[in-house]
Design a protein around this motif. Structure first.
Motif, PDB file in Angstrom:
ATOM      1  N   VAL A   1       0.835  -1.200   0.000  1.00 49.10           N
ATOM      2  CA  VAL A   1       0.000   0.000   0.000  1.00 49.10           C
ATOM      3  C   VAL A   1       0.869   1.250   0.000  1.00 49.10           C
ATOM      4  N   ILE A   2       1.948   1.210   0.778  1.00 53.40           N
ATOM      5  CA  ILE A   2       2.828   2.377   0.871  1.00 53.40           C
ATOM      6  C   ILE A   2       3.592   2.596  -0.436  1.00 53.40           C
ATOM      7  N   LEU A   3       4.223   1.520  -0.948  1.00 47.69           N
ATOM      8  CA  LEU A   3       5.118   1.649  -2.092  1.00 47.69           C
ATOM      9  C   LEU A   3       4.393   1.743  -3.425  1.00 47.69           C
ATOM     10  N   ARG A   4       3.177   1.164  -3.514  1.00 44.11           N
ATOM     11  CA  ARG A   4       2.472   1.125  -4.798  1.00 44.11           C
ATOM     12  C   ARG A   4       1.269   2.055  -4.876  1.00 44.11           C
ATOM     13  N   VAL A   5       0.846   2.602  -3.753  1.00 47.57           N
ATOM     14  CA  VAL A   5      -0.313   3.497  -3.764  1.00 47.57           C
ATOM     15  C   VAL A   5       0.066   4.878  -3.233  1.00 47.57           C
ATOM     16  N   LEU A   6       0.490   4.936  -1.975  1.00 47.17           N
ATOM     17  CA  LEU A   6       0.708   6.229  -1.330  1.00 47.17           C
ATOM     18  C   LEU A   6       1.892   6.990  -1.923  1.00 47.17           C
ATOM     19  N   VAL A   7       3.044   6.329  -2.007  1.00 48.37           N
ATOM     20  CA  VAL A   7       4.239   7.029  -2.492  1.00 48.37           C
ATOM     21  C   VAL A   7       4.100   7.478  -3.950  1.00 48.37           C
ATOM     22  N   PRO A   8       3.652   6.618  -4.887  1.00 47.22           N
ATOM     23  CA  PRO A   8       3.502   7.104  -6.272  1.00 47.22           C
ATOM     24  C   PRO A   8       2.499   8.249  -6.412  1.00 47.22           C
ATOM     25  N   MET A   9       1.410   8.210  -5.639  1.00 46.12           N
ATOM     26  CA  MET A   9       0.412   9.265  -5.743  1.00 46.12           C
ATOM     27  C   MET A   9       0.863  10.562  -5.071  1.00 46.12           C
ATOM     28  N   ASN A  10       1.880  10.481  -4.246  1.00 44.23           N
ATOM     29  CA  ASN A  10       2.389  11.669  -3.539  1.00 44.23           C
ATOM     30  C   ASN A  10       3.810  12.005  -3.985  1.00 44.23           C
ATOM     31  N   LYS A  11       4.160  11.590  -5.176  1.00 46.85           N
ATOM     32  CA  LYS A  11       5.519  11.767  -5.669  1.00 46.85           C
ATOM     33  C   LYS A  11       5.919  13.238  -5.724  1.00 46.85           C
ATOM     34  N   SER A  12       5.011  14.108  -6.150  1.00 46.18           N
ATOM     35  CA  SER A  12       5.357  15.524  -6.299  1.00 46.18           C
ATOM     36  C   SER A  12       5.714  16.155  -4.960  1.00 46.18           C
ATOM     37  N   SER A  13       4.945  15.849  -3.911  1.00 48.07           N
ATOM     38  CA  SER A  13       5.244  16.411  -2.586  1.00 48.07           C
ATOM     39  C   SER A  13       6.571  15.889  -2.048  1.00 48.07           C
ATOM     40  N   ILE A  14       6.859  14.635  -2.278  1.00 50.46           N
ATOM     41  CA  ILE A  14       8.119  14.061  -1.819  1.00 50.46           C
ATOM     42  C   ILE A  14       9.298  14.720  -2.522  1.00 50.46           C
ATOM     43  N   ILE A  15       9.169  14.955  -3.820  1.00 45.67           N
ATOM     44  CA  ILE A  15      10.241  15.610  -4.575  1.00 45.67           C
ATOM     45  C   ILE A  15      10.468  17.029  -4.059  1.00 45.67           C
ATOM     46  N   VAL A  16       9.382  17.760  -3.822  1.00 42.97           N
ATOM     47  CA  VAL A  16       9.503  19.126  -3.297  1.00 42.97           C
ATOM     48  C   VAL A  16      10.228  19.114  -1.953  1.00 42.97           C
ATOM     49  N   ALA A  17       9.845  18.202  -1.067  1.00 44.80           N
ATOM     50  CA  ALA A  17      10.468  18.124   0.254  1.00 44.80           C
ATOM     51  C   ALA A  17      11.956  17.807   0.135  1.00 44.80           C
ATOM     52  N   LEU A  18      12.316  16.858  -0.713  1.00 42.69           N
ATOM     53  CA  LEU A  18      13.716  16.473  -0.858  1.00 42.69           C
ATOM     54  C   LEU A  18      14.556  17.593  -1.460  1.00 42.69           C
ATOM     55  N   VAL A  19      14.004  18.298  -2.445  1.00 43.92           N
ATOM     56  CA  VAL A  19      14.735  19.404  -3.062  1.00 43.92           C
ATOM     57  C   VAL A  19      14.982  20.511  -2.042  1.00 43.92           C
ATOM     58  N   LEU A  20      13.973  20.842  -1.249  1.00 40.31           N
ATOM     59  CA  LEU A  20      14.129  21.893  -0.240  1.00 40.31           C
ATOM     60  C   LEU A  20      15.116  21.482   0.856  1.00 40.31           C
ATOM     61  N   VAL A  21      15.034  20.229   1.287  1.00 44.36           N
ATOM     62  CA  VAL A  21      15.960  19.741   2.309  1.00 44.36           C
ATOM     63  C   VAL A  21      17.389  19.748   1.773  1.00 44.36           C
TER      64      VAL A  21
END
Length: 291
Positions: free
Chosen positions: A199-219
């Motif tokens: 559920v985490i790797l195939r649903v939540l993370v792919p659907m929230n990819k943009s937010s994760i990228i933004v967080a990583l770039v800012l960090v």
């Protein structure tokens, strides 16, 4: 009556929104573009000497600070990865376990966001010192001998400080993205037998990819540009981070040429993530238009 039609600029029409964009573009040019261009140009000029452009500053950077550049890059990559993984785990927990405990932890998690880096640096300096709170606590448990305490004013201590400060910031962004995902997707995955990791790797993370990228770039960008934490934990030791080297060249030698060359090195490190972020956002915008 004055015409509301766009004015002509040669043979091309001047879009009416240009005047609206002018203040914002002017601010960006004066506050960001011009200092960046000036820094790049100054990196090819030897401070206090007349003459043309030269690569002498970059030669000196390579001779004196190549270990520090590698150290900065290693610290940044490691901590960005660490912050990303831990932030996703906590964000998933806060998303799937909505109870009093998770709500309390979520509120506590936000506190480090509002603490300045200079305060965090002083806290870490006291906590990670050879006879600081951490070593004293471990000594009470019989895990550390205070005559030979853990030496944490190095890569390990710096990583701990960055993680403590940046994980809550990343959680705030990533958890907000997870909150936008409808429960029906999670329930549909569970109904066909998907376990929590799926559920985490195939649903939540792919659907929230943009937010994760933004967080990583800012960090990533914040870690490269942080001065107080490396300065107070590592100081003049070798290796250290680029920001400490820049301050050292300016304060002790007034050598702005080498300082700007070091700054260009940090710009290059950040430009890769910025280019990737812009490319991903442009791709998303094109997909939205095509739909």
């Amino acid at each position: 009556m004055t015409s509301l039609q766009p004015k002509m600029w040669g043979e091309r029409k001047l879009p009416p929104y240009v005047l609206l964009l002018f203040p914002a573009v002017t601010f960006m040019v004066l506050m960001y573009a011009w200092p960046f261009i000036s820094s790049v140009l100054q990196s090819f000029i030897i401070s206090g000497k007349e003459g043309g452009l030269t690569l002498a500053n970059y030669v000196k950077v390579w001779e004196l600070y190549r270990k520090d550049i590698a150290f900065t890059f290693a610290v940044t990559i490691f901590n960005t990865f660490l912050v990303g993984v831990v932030a996703v785990i906590f964000s998933v927990y806060f998303r799937l376990r909505q109870n009093r405990v998770s709500a309390l932890l979520s509120a506590i998690f936000k506190l480090p966001i509002f603490i300045p880096f200079v305060v965090v640096s002083q806290m870490m300096n006291s906590f990670l010192a050879p006879h600081g709170l951490l070593n004293t606590a471990l000594a009470q448990l019989g895990l550390v001998n205070l005559d030979k305490p853990l030496q944490l004013f190095n890569f390990a201590g710096l990583s701990f400080g960055f993680a403590w400060k940046q994980i809550p910031f990343a959680v705030l962004i990533i958890h907000g993205g997870f909150q936008m995902i409808d429960n029906s997707y999670i329930e549909a995955a569970r109904s066909i037998g998907a376990k929590l990791p799926s559920v985490i790797l195939r649903v939540l993370v792919p659907m929230n990819k943009s937010s994760i990228i933004v967080a990583l770039v800012l960090v990533y960008s914040q870690i490269i540009g942080t001065f107080t934490l490396p300065y107070m934990l590592i100081g003049g030791k070798v290796p250290t981070t680029i920001t400490v080297d820049i301050a050292h060249r300016v304060n002790y030698f007034r050598d702005f040429g080498v300082a700007n060359a070091l700054g260009v090195c940090s710009y290059i490190m950040v430009l890769f993530t910025a280019a990737y972020y812009l490319r991903s956002k442009i791709k998303e915008a094109r997909q939205e238009v095509s739909q």
